[in-house]
Design a protein around this motif. Structure first.
Motif, short mmCIF file in Angstrom:
data_model
loop_
_atom_site.label_atom_id
_atom_site.label_comp_id
_atom_site.label_asym_id
_atom_site.label_seq_id
_atom_site.Cartn_x
_atom_site.Cartn_y
_atom_site.Cartn_z
N ILE A 86 0.92 -1.47 0.30
CA ILE A 86 0.09 0.33 -0.35
C ILE A 86 0.61 1.21 0.43
CG2 ILE A 86 -2.12 -1.88 1.23
CD1 ILE A 86 -1.30 0.49 3.68
N ARG A 87 2.40 0.68 0.13
CA ARG A 87 2.93 2.16 -0.06
C ARG A 87 3.15 2.47 -0.75
NH1 ARG A 87 6.73 0.12 4.78
NH2 ARG A 87 6.13 -1.80 3.84
N ARG A 88 3.29 1.86 -2.86
CA ARG A 88 3.59 1.65 -3.68
C ARG A 88 3.83 3.18 -4.29
NH1 ARG A 88 5.24 -2.75 -7.22
NH2 ARG A 88 4.10 -4.15 -5.68
N PRO A 89 4.84 3.93 -4.65
CA PRO A 89 4.66 4.94 -5.50
C PRO A 89 3.85 4.64 -6.61
CG PRO A 89 7.24 4.31 -4.67
CD PRO A 89 6.30 2.99 -5.21
N GLN A 90 2.58 6.09 -6.96
CA GLN A 90 2.05 6.35 -7.71
C GLN A 90 2.11 6.74 -9.00
OE1 GLN A 90 -0.71 4.83 -7.28
NE2 GLN A 90 0.06 4.36 -5.54
N THR A 91 3.85 6.66 -9.74
CA THR A 91 4.85 6.18 -10.63
C THR A 91 4.33 6.55 -12.06
OG1 THR A 91 6.46 5.89 -10.22
CG2 THR A 91 6.86 7.44 -9.28
N ASP A 92 3.82 5.33 -11.50
CA ASP A 92 2.64 4.56 -13.00
C ASP A 92 1.38 4.49 -12.55
OD1 ASP A 92 5.09 4.30 -14.94
OD2 ASP A 92 6.01 3.87 -13.52
N PRO A 93 0.90 5.20 -12.72
CA PRO A 93 -0.85 4.95 -12.82
C PRO A 93 -1.18 3.24 -13.57
CG PRO A 93 -0.49 7.67 -12.69
CD PRO A 93 1.06 6.07 -13.44
N HIS A 94 -2.43 2.70 -12.49
CA HIS A 94 -2.62 1.05 -12.81
C HIS A 94 -3.29 2.07 -14.27
CE1 HIS A 94 -6.19 2.80 -11.00
NE2 HIS A 94 -5.03 2.63 -9.59
N LEU A 95 -3.79 0.54 -14.31
CA LEU A 95 -5.02 0.70 -15.90
C LEU A 95 -6.38 0.21 -15.62
CD1 LEU A 95 -2.03 0.03 -18.87
CD2 LEU A 95 -3.01 1.96 -17.94
N SER A 96 -6.46 0.36 -14.74
CA SER A 96 -8.04 -0.62 -14.03
C SER A 96 -8.86 0.55 -14.21
CB SER A 96 -8.38 -0.46 -12.26
OG SER A 96 -6.95 -1.65 -12.35
N PHE A 97 -8.98 1.96 -14.57
CA PHE A 97 -9.37 2.73 -15.26
C PHE A 97 -9.64 2.95 -16.75
CE2 PHE A 97 -9.34 4.08 -10.76
CZ PHE A 97 -11.27 3.46 -9.85
N GLY A 98 -9.02 2.02 -17.00
CA GLY A 98 -8.24 2.76 -18.07
C GLY A 98 -7.28 3.83 -18.68
N TYR A 99 -7.30 4.37 -20.08
CA TYR A 99 -6.07 5.29 -19.76
C TYR A 99 -7.18 5.64 -21.28
CZ TYR A 99 -1.81 7.32 -21.07
OH TYR A 99 -1.02 8.63 -21.17
N GLY A 100 -6.64 7.56 -20.79
CA GLY A 100 -6.50 7.96 -22.19
C GLY A 100 -8.22 8.40 -22.43
N PRO A 101 -8.46 9.01 -23.89
CA PRO A 101 -10.15 9.25 -24.11
C PRO A 101 -11.53 8.48 -23.46
CG PRO A 101 -8.75 9.62 -26.01
CD PRO A 101 -7.95 8.47 -24.84
N ARG A 102 -11.08 6.91 -23.48
CA ARG A 102 -11.73 6.60 -22.90
C ARG A 102 -11.44 6.27 -21.38
NH1 ARG A 102 -15.92 4.68 -25.95
NH2 ARG A 102 -15.45 4.37 -28.32
N PHE A 103 -10.76 6.95 -20.40
CA PHE A 103 -10.96 6.62 -18.91
C PHE A 103 -12.25 6.47 -18.41
CE2 PHE A 103 -9.70 7.91 -14.62
CZ PHE A 103 -8.31 7.56 -14.43
N CYS A 104 -11.43 5.81 -17.52
CA CYS A 104 -13.59 5.58 -17.01
C CYS A 104 -14.48 6.37 -16.03
CB CYS A 104 -13.30 4.30 -15.67
SG CYS A 104 -14.77 4.52 -14.85
N ILE A 105 -15.60 6.86 -16.59
CA ILE A 105 -15.93 8.51 -16.29
C ILE A 105 -16.38 8.81 -14.36
CG2 ILE A 105 -18.40 8.18 -16.90
CD1 ILE A 105 -18.41 10.76 -17.96
N GLY A 106 -16.43 7.08 -14.23
CA GLY A 106 -16.75 7.44 -12.94
C GLY A 106 -15.52 7.04 -12.10
#
Length: 391
Positions: free
Chosen positions: A322-342
């Motif tokens: 849980i202390r992992r740096p957020q330098t490379d955000p996960h893709l669980s919400f997608g990425y770019g134009p279709r990044f999850c609106i919620g």
């Protein structure tokens, strides 16, 4: 003829992502595989490949010739192509522009106190029960449903009905059943929109009903939001509990400092993979990536769980930290134009849960081994059917 591997790869443990994804990624990168329906698709399981293809305008959810499209499953939601190739981009941008203000980070932050109060109420109720209890039924399911109902303006009393429709919509095995449920959800939302026009309230559906005449477009997108707004968050709560219980050192950190909840939530989102179904996309033009050529009309399946454990991006990717740096955000919400609106809404709910749950129930634990927990099989979201706990 070369025998292609069939996805999704089987896993032996509930919380793992099968090593076969890593092995194929290391061997081939973007690899040709076969779906459970027998169709050939390109499997994307690498983090950078997934990000690159998420933003590639030559890929879409629609297919240039839908009747020839490869299918990932029989689901009407994520099993095959969606929309019209000629209008997909413009329609997506139009709908996103309309919905985005309702799901802005600012508006979600303002919702935080209300969500926290809902969590407190649910935990109060749980505390009044005699253990064991089903945490899925008492917390994981009702919280996201309460929140999305309030936000959209959907009657909470209809929760059993639309949850049942959602289950049938996500059926991976029976296309006719899934399609009929999708149409039923659309009809339900269309009726709600008409009611909002007669009796508007302070909610998203009322706002949209006053701005648009296209009830079909509103009902399709709102139905998708209703589905995603509770199904996916329910699963992340369940899996987050299991990940923390399975990593007592990390759980101790969270118990000692509930302010670590946002970091815990990001790691839960990275590692929790209730489903290995993947997201189907279709090439509208030829796409060359390295030594791979994806031909027009071919299917690409982006698998988020494996990409979130890409060893080239995340040191010790299978370690929950849980202390992992957020330098490379996960893709669980997608990425770019279709990044999850919620995405902001999901984060608000998850932080509210994990900043409180183990403070209130420090001795919480499951009553059966993790790998014996009952699962929802045959659904694109999969997840748990029950989560029996004691404290």
């Amino acid at each position: 003829m070369t025998t292609l591997p069939v996805i999704p790869f089987a896993r032996s443990r509930l919380l793992e992502v099968p090593a076969a994804y890593r092995d194929l990624r290391a061997k081939e990168g973007i690899a040709k595989v076969r779906t459970s329906l027998g169709d050939e698709v390109w499997l994307v399981s690498g983090y950078e490949d997934a990000r690159r293809l998420f933003i590639d305008a030559r890929l879409g959810r629609s297919h240039p010739e839908p009747d020839k499209a490869a299918r990932l499953s029989s689901s009407a939601l994520l099993g095959g192509p969606q929309g019209d190739a000629a209008t997909e981009k413009a329609e997506h941008e139009r709908m996103r522009k309309l919905f985005a203000p309702s799901f802005s980070a600012r508006r979600m932050k303002a919702l935080g106190d209300h969500v926290g109060s809902l969590v407190d109420e649910l935990l109060d109720h749980l505390a009044g029960l005699r253990p064991p209890a089903d945490l899925h039924a008492e917390l994981s399911f009702p919280l996201p449903v309460l929140v999305i109902c309030r936000l959209l303006g959907v009657p909470y009393g209809d929760r059993e009905y639309f949850s049942g429709v959602s289950v049938r919509m996500s059926d991976m095995l029976d296309h006719d059943r899934s399609m009929a449920a999708r149409e039923e959800m659309g009809a339900y939302m269309a009726d709600l929109i008409q009611r909002k026009r007669r009796e508007p309230a302070e909610d998203v559906l009322s706002d949209l009903a006053n701005e648009l005449d296209d009830d079909g477009a509103i009902s399709r997108l709102a139905g998708g939001l209703l589905f995603a707004g509770h199904e996916t968050t329910v699963n992340r709560i369940d899996f987050g509990v299991l990940l923390l219980l399975g990593n007592p050192g990390q759980l101790d950190l969270l118990k000692a400092d509930p302010g670590r909840a946002p970091g815990a939530v990001e790691e839960i989102l990275r590692m929790a993979s209730p489903s290995l179904h993947g997201l189907p996309r279709y090439a509208h033009e030829d796409i060359v990536i390295g030594d791979v050529t994806i031909r027009r009309g071919e299917a690409v399946v982006i698998t988020l769980g494996p990409a979130n454990r890409d060893e080239r991006i995340y040191p010790d990717p299978d370690v929950f930290d849980i202390r992992r740096p957020q330098t490379d955000p996960h893709l669980s919400f997608g990425y770019g134009p279709r990044f999850c609106i919620g995405a902001s809404l999901a984060r608000v709910e998850l932080v509210a849960v994990f900043s409180r749950l183990f403070q209130r129930f420090p001795g919480l634990r499951t009553t059966v081994p993790v790998d014996e927990l009952p699962r929802n099989e045959g659904r694109i979201t999969e997840g748990l059917a029950r989560l029996p706990v004691t404290w």
